[in-house]
Scaffold this active site. Sequence first.
Site, PDB file in Angstrom:
ATOM      1  N   SER A 194       0.841  -1.186   0.000  1.00 40.72           N
ATOM      2  CA  SER A 194       0.000   0.000   0.000  1.00 40.72           C
ATOM      3  C   SER A 194       0.874   1.233   0.000  1.00 40.72           C
ATOM      4  O   SER A 194       2.095   1.155   0.099  1.00 40.72           O
ATOM      5  CB  SER A 194      -0.904   0.014   1.230  1.00 40.72           C
ATOM      6  N   LYS A 195       0.240   2.352  -0.106  1.00 41.18           N
ATOM      7  CA  LYS A 195       0.904   3.651  -0.182  1.00 41.18           C
ATOM      8  C   LYS A 195       1.919   3.836   0.957  1.00 41.18           C
ATOM      9  O   LYS A 195       2.952   4.473   0.785  1.00 41.18           O
ATOM     10  CB  LYS A 195      -0.192   4.720  -0.097  1.00 41.18           C
TER      11      LYS A 195
END
Length: 428
Positions: A199-200
């Site tokens: 994820s980010k």
Amino acid sequence: MVRVRFAPSPTGNLHIGSARTALFNWLYARAQSGRFILRVEDTDKNRSKDVYLKEILSSLKWLGLSWDEGPFFQSKRLDIYLSYADRLLKQGLAYKDGEAVIFKVKPEKVKIYDLVHGEIEVDNSIIGEIVLIKSDGMPAYNFACVVDDIEMRMSHVIRGDDHISNTNKQIALYNALGVKAPKFAHIPLILASDKSRLSKRFGAVAISEYREKGYLPEAMLNYLALLGWAPGDNREFMGVNEIIKRFSLKRVNKHGAEFNEDKLRWLNGEHIRKLDITAFIAIASSFVGDSHDPEWFRKFCKLYHGRVKTLVDFGDELNIFTSEEVHYRKEDVQEFLKREGVLSMLNSVKKSLEKISEFTAENIETDIRALIKKLGLKGGDLIHPLRVAVTGKSVSAGIFEVLELLGKEKTVKRIEKVEWIITEPPGT
Ligand code: GLU
């Protein structure tokens, strides 16, 4: 004939996971002399954005994943979905609820055969109903996907594991429509190094960010191919043609593939090294700009070609040479510069270098070696402080080449600046 598709929703950038899905489809098509179709699943009017579409297409092109048909846009195919919905309504397998069309799933146990996971048994009695057309008149994902995979004559559906839970719903729809389903292959999720979902939080996830970080498309493609697939021997560094030749769905892993940027960096360094010098110069100058003297830039590229892992590294090295200011780390100043004898030694180096008329690596080396001998030093006693003095770094390419590229004037100026730092009283 093998027909596969990549079906992105333009609701975000092309990230590592979706690029890997696109790549596996593309590789399979190329390996099987099949067709690779691009279909844009843009039925979510609120979340679909033109900027994302552009970004996805440009990242696919950058990676070299050319498509043979499309792009097709689901938002332009609404009539087709409505006519399929109509068929199911007429057969009494679906009903209308206002504008919406709802499909009643037969409560039965079904078997899915997946090319990666093998047989999966699911109980369809827990699904109940599937929305085909939403109340805003747009088709729901599972329905549009099935209709398009039928219309576009897909032979295989290769996609992320996160879609396994949609597959039995989609098979129920194929059965109701009386069409044989394509073969399915669900590829493992890509995990961050701590096994959580990528994820980010873990930094860059968009392919375009890796492009900006100075990765080459061929290295990115090579790395993505290894996320969930392996050729069967220990080979990792591969060009695209070799990957195509060796790619098969049989060798796709069932379990999560771990994303490791260090490995990507290593592969990128290998791909950079593999370029011939002319190609490297072209790529490097398109990355850092071509404001440099061509002769000088060529020499610089030759020196750093084998030493950098990304084009950003290359730009950082270049900056050391071109910027006016050198930045010194406190630790290096302490360790290499503020030492007994360094000040007068650097002063001798400066005086000696100033006298060289042709400032070439060869002449510099002769000069410095003579000085080392004259002062009765070991090579490193002089070269390490000198390197820190002129580059601000404790590692660099060969010092004589570095000095040549830096030029006499800059070299002398930097040594003078360091002399000033050394004599600076503590605390200022
Ligand atoms: N648009 C879907 C996605 O982005 C496609 C899934 C599929 O390949 O069926 O995940």
